[in-house]
Design a protein around this motif. Structure first.
Motif, PDB file in Angstrom:
ATOM      1  N   MET A 394      47.396  33.522  36.398  1.00  0.00           N
ATOM      2  CA  MET A 394      46.773  34.546  36.614  1.00  0.00           C
ATOM      3  C   MET A 394      45.803  35.848  37.292  1.00  0.00           C
ATOM      4  O   MET A 394      45.660  35.096  37.826  1.00  0.00           O
ATOM      5  N   SER A 395      46.218  36.882  37.026  1.00  0.00           N
ATOM      6  CA  SER A 395      45.020  37.639  38.143  1.00  0.00           C
ATOM      7  C   SER A 395      43.248  36.978  37.871  1.00  0.00           C
ATOM      8  O   SER A 395      43.554  36.700  36.351  1.00  0.00           O
ATOM      9  N   LYS A 396      42.525  37.326  38.647  1.00  0.00           N
ATOM     10  CA  LYS A 396      41.147  36.576  37.957  1.00  0.00           C
ATOM     11  C   LYS A 396      40.243  37.779  37.062  1.00  0.00           C
ATOM     12  O   LYS A 396      39.952  37.205  36.598  1.00  0.00           O
ATOM     13  N   THR A 397      40.965  38.964  36.842  1.00  0.00           N
ATOM     14  CA  THR A 397      40.570  39.758  35.667  1.00  0.00           C
ATOM     15  C   THR A 397      40.775  38.961  34.192  1.00  0.00           C
ATOM     16  O   THR A 397      40.232  38.994  33.343  1.00  0.00           O
ATOM     17  N   ASP A 398      42.308  38.524  34.684  1.00  0.00           N
ATOM     18  CA  ASP A 398      42.728  38.148  32.825  1.00  0.00           C
ATOM     19  C   ASP A 398      42.258  36.556  32.725  1.00  0.00           C
ATOM     20  O   ASP A 398      41.754  36.446  31.715  1.00  0.00           O
ATOM     21  N   VAL A 399      41.728  36.090  34.283  1.00  0.00           N
ATOM     22  CA  VAL A 399      41.196  34.404  33.976  1.00  0.00           C
ATOM     23  C   VAL A 399      39.541  35.194  33.053  1.00  0.00           C
ATOM     24  O   VAL A 399      38.745  34.266  32.398  1.00  0.00           O
ATOM     25  N   ALA A 400      38.838  35.874  33.984  1.00  0.00           N
ATOM     26  CA  ALA A 400      37.649  36.307  33.216  1.00  0.00           C
ATOM     27  C   ALA A 400      37.384  36.743  32.072  1.00  0.00           C
ATOM     28  O   ALA A 400      36.363  36.322  31.379  1.00  0.00           O
ATOM     29  N   ALA A 401      39.028  37.196  31.158  1.00  0.00           N
ATOM     30  CA  ALA A 401      38.938  37.783  30.920  1.00  0.00           C
ATOM     31  C   ALA A 401      38.759  37.053  28.761  1.00  0.00           C
ATOM     32  O   ALA A 401      38.099  37.016  28.306  1.00  0.00           O
ATOM     33  N   ARG A 402      39.558  35.732  29.838  1.00  0.00           N
ATOM     34  CA  ARG A 402      39.506  34.482  28.679  1.00  0.00           C
ATOM     35  C   ARG A 402      38.405  33.784  28.620  1.00  0.00           C
ATOM     36  O   ARG A 402      38.083  33.093  27.649  1.00  0.00           O
ATOM     37  N   LEU A 403      37.880  33.859  29.709  1.00  0.00           N
ATOM     38  CA  LEU A 403      36.816  32.472  29.640  1.00  0.00           C
ATOM     39  C   LEU A 403      36.005  33.485  28.938  1.00  0.00           C
ATOM     40  O   LEU A 403      34.782  32.474  28.508  1.00  0.00           O
TER      41      LEU A 403
END
Ligand code: PMT
Length: 413
Positions: A394-403
């Motif tokens: 996924m995008s790094k933004t999505d990874v970040a939001a989920r983390l």
């Protein structure tokens, strides 16, 4: 006056329909653009009778779209793309006729077709004669649109430009509409899951000097760490971002401390404590030159090569995780090219983290650069004492939001 870029990165698709209030739309475009939005404009045929596409093109800095079968539009942009690429569709002014079409799902021109094709949130600023606004048909259509999730701003009570009649029907002022758009995108940070928490994040590479002009570095762009900082801020946290050299702007609201070397990064991290959460996304150089030269190293013509002796850098994550001021949650990363999970698990225990985000930094086949380091996407395995969870790409933004959502959940449990 400096205006906060609250709409930076947002694309607003402004649909202008045929009412006299269309004359206010250049001001509306300007208000949204000065807040950082990209504004694309669609005009109905009726709207072009009140204001020209040329004017809107000049104030938006973008081509203006008017026809469903405009050959250029269909070939180069297409109504589906226009619909999909918008973060919000804003209809201003929205006439009684256009509202009726939308309430019934008609799609016989570019504007109405885009309205049916979009999945973006829709906001409408109605403008019409007070009698038309009060008409039972308009009231029914309004209720249908509200039921479909359309946000309505205005109309205001005031004098009609064309007839001098007064009553409810005047389009809201451009500034008020721009602020409504702004408010829609501004999350209520005080209600966020990390409200009242301090999150500390390291990001980017470190630069370890060899001499005044050369250094040892790596290919980290900082994108993953910066995305985490933005997500933590959006979740309500106070965020300290300790960043090695990158070309990125700090996300809005985030306190950035810029550093060069691993030693600087450790000092800045220790200084930023206490924190509730610490996330170590930086690609810290494991070694530095033991004695960096204060003079530029020179070739002397003899073919002699400088001998660089390396010494180990402090392990920032381990130092913080085993120190007396340990944050409640510690998330480390593991940049690996093989046995990703195995090395990730090893780092979890060896460094004393609660989570390891293991990512494969192997460049694409046949290349020596690219992939996760510097790229926009990531495929991670989240490792904790309970096991390993592989996540899809996924995008790094999505990874970040989920983390960040995971950290907030665990912290508040
Ligand atoms: O910056 P991008 O281009 O977006 O790329 C993202 C990334 C690949 C850099 C990021 O997702 C990532 O994996 N960051 C960690 C890179 C790294 O140095 O991994 P490591 O396996 O060498 O280190 C393990 C952990 O210890 C990391 O959390 C690291 O920050 C930390 N560490 C390492 C060495 C050191 N001296 N001090 C540390 O704190």
């Amino acid at each position: 006056m400096l205006i906060d870029q609250t709409l930076a990165g947002r694309t607003i698709l402004l649909v202008i329909t045929g009412g006299i209030a269309a004359y206010k739309t250049p001001d509306l475009v300007r208000r949204m653009r000065e807040r950082g939005a990209r504004v694309r404009v669609i005009m109905t045929r009726g709207a072009t009778g009140f204001i020209t596409p040329l004017t809107l093109g000049a104030v938006s800095g973008e081509p203006v779209f008017t026809e469903l079968w405009d050959r250029d539009v269909e070939q180069d942009i297409g109504h589906i793309r226009l619909a999909r690429e918008a973060d919000m569709v804003l209809v201003a002014p929205a006439t009684a006729d256009f509202m009726a079409k939308m309430a019934h799902g008609l799609a016989d021109d570019l504007a109405s077709t885009v309205m049916l094709a979009t999945t973006a949130p829709v906001m409408m600023a109605p403008a019409m004669n007070p009698k038309m606004w009060q008409h039972p048909a308009t009231r029914r259509n309004l209720e249908t649109l509200r039921g479909d999730g359309v946000m309505i701003i205005g109309p205001e009570i005031g004098e009609m430009a064309e007839t001098g009649e007064s009553g409810a029907g005047r389009m809201s002022e451009p500034m008020d509409i721009a602020m409504a758009v702004e408010a829609f995108f501004a999350p209520d940070r005080s209600a966020g899951p990390l409200a009242g928490r301090h999150v500390l994040i390291t990001a980017g590479p470190t630069h370890e000097p060899i001499d005044p002009v050369r250094y040892i570095a790596n290919r980290s762009s900082g994108k993953q760490g910066y995305a985490l900082a933005g997500a933590a801020y959006a979740a309500g946290a106070r965020v300290t971002l300790i960043s090695g050299p990158t070309g990125l702007d700090a996300p809005t609201g985030v306190d950035r401390v810029s550093v060069q070397t691993a030693n600087d990064m450790l000092t800045a991290t220790q200084k930023a404590l206490p924190a509730d959460v610490a996330i170590f996304a930086a690609a810290v150089a494991d070694w530095r030159v033991a004695a960096a030269s204060s003079e530029k190293l020179k070739k002397n013509g003899s073919g002699e090569r400088p001998a660089l002796t390396l010494t180990e850098n402090p392990d920032i994550l381990k130092t913080i995780a085993t120190g007396s001021n340990r944050p409640a949650r510690i998330m480390g990363f593991a940049a690996e090219t093989q046995d990703i999970e195995k090395h990730g698990r090893d780092k979890l225990t060896r460094k004393g983290a609660d989570y390891i985000v293991a990512n494969n930094v192997t460049p694409p086949e046949g290349e020596i650069v690219g992939g996760v380091m510097g790229g926009d996407a990531n495929m991670i395995t989240l490792i904790t004492a309970d096991g390993a969870e592989p996540w899809p790409t996924m995008s790094k933004t999505d990874v970040a939001a989920r983390l960040i959502a995971r950290l907030a959940h665990d912290l508040n449990a």
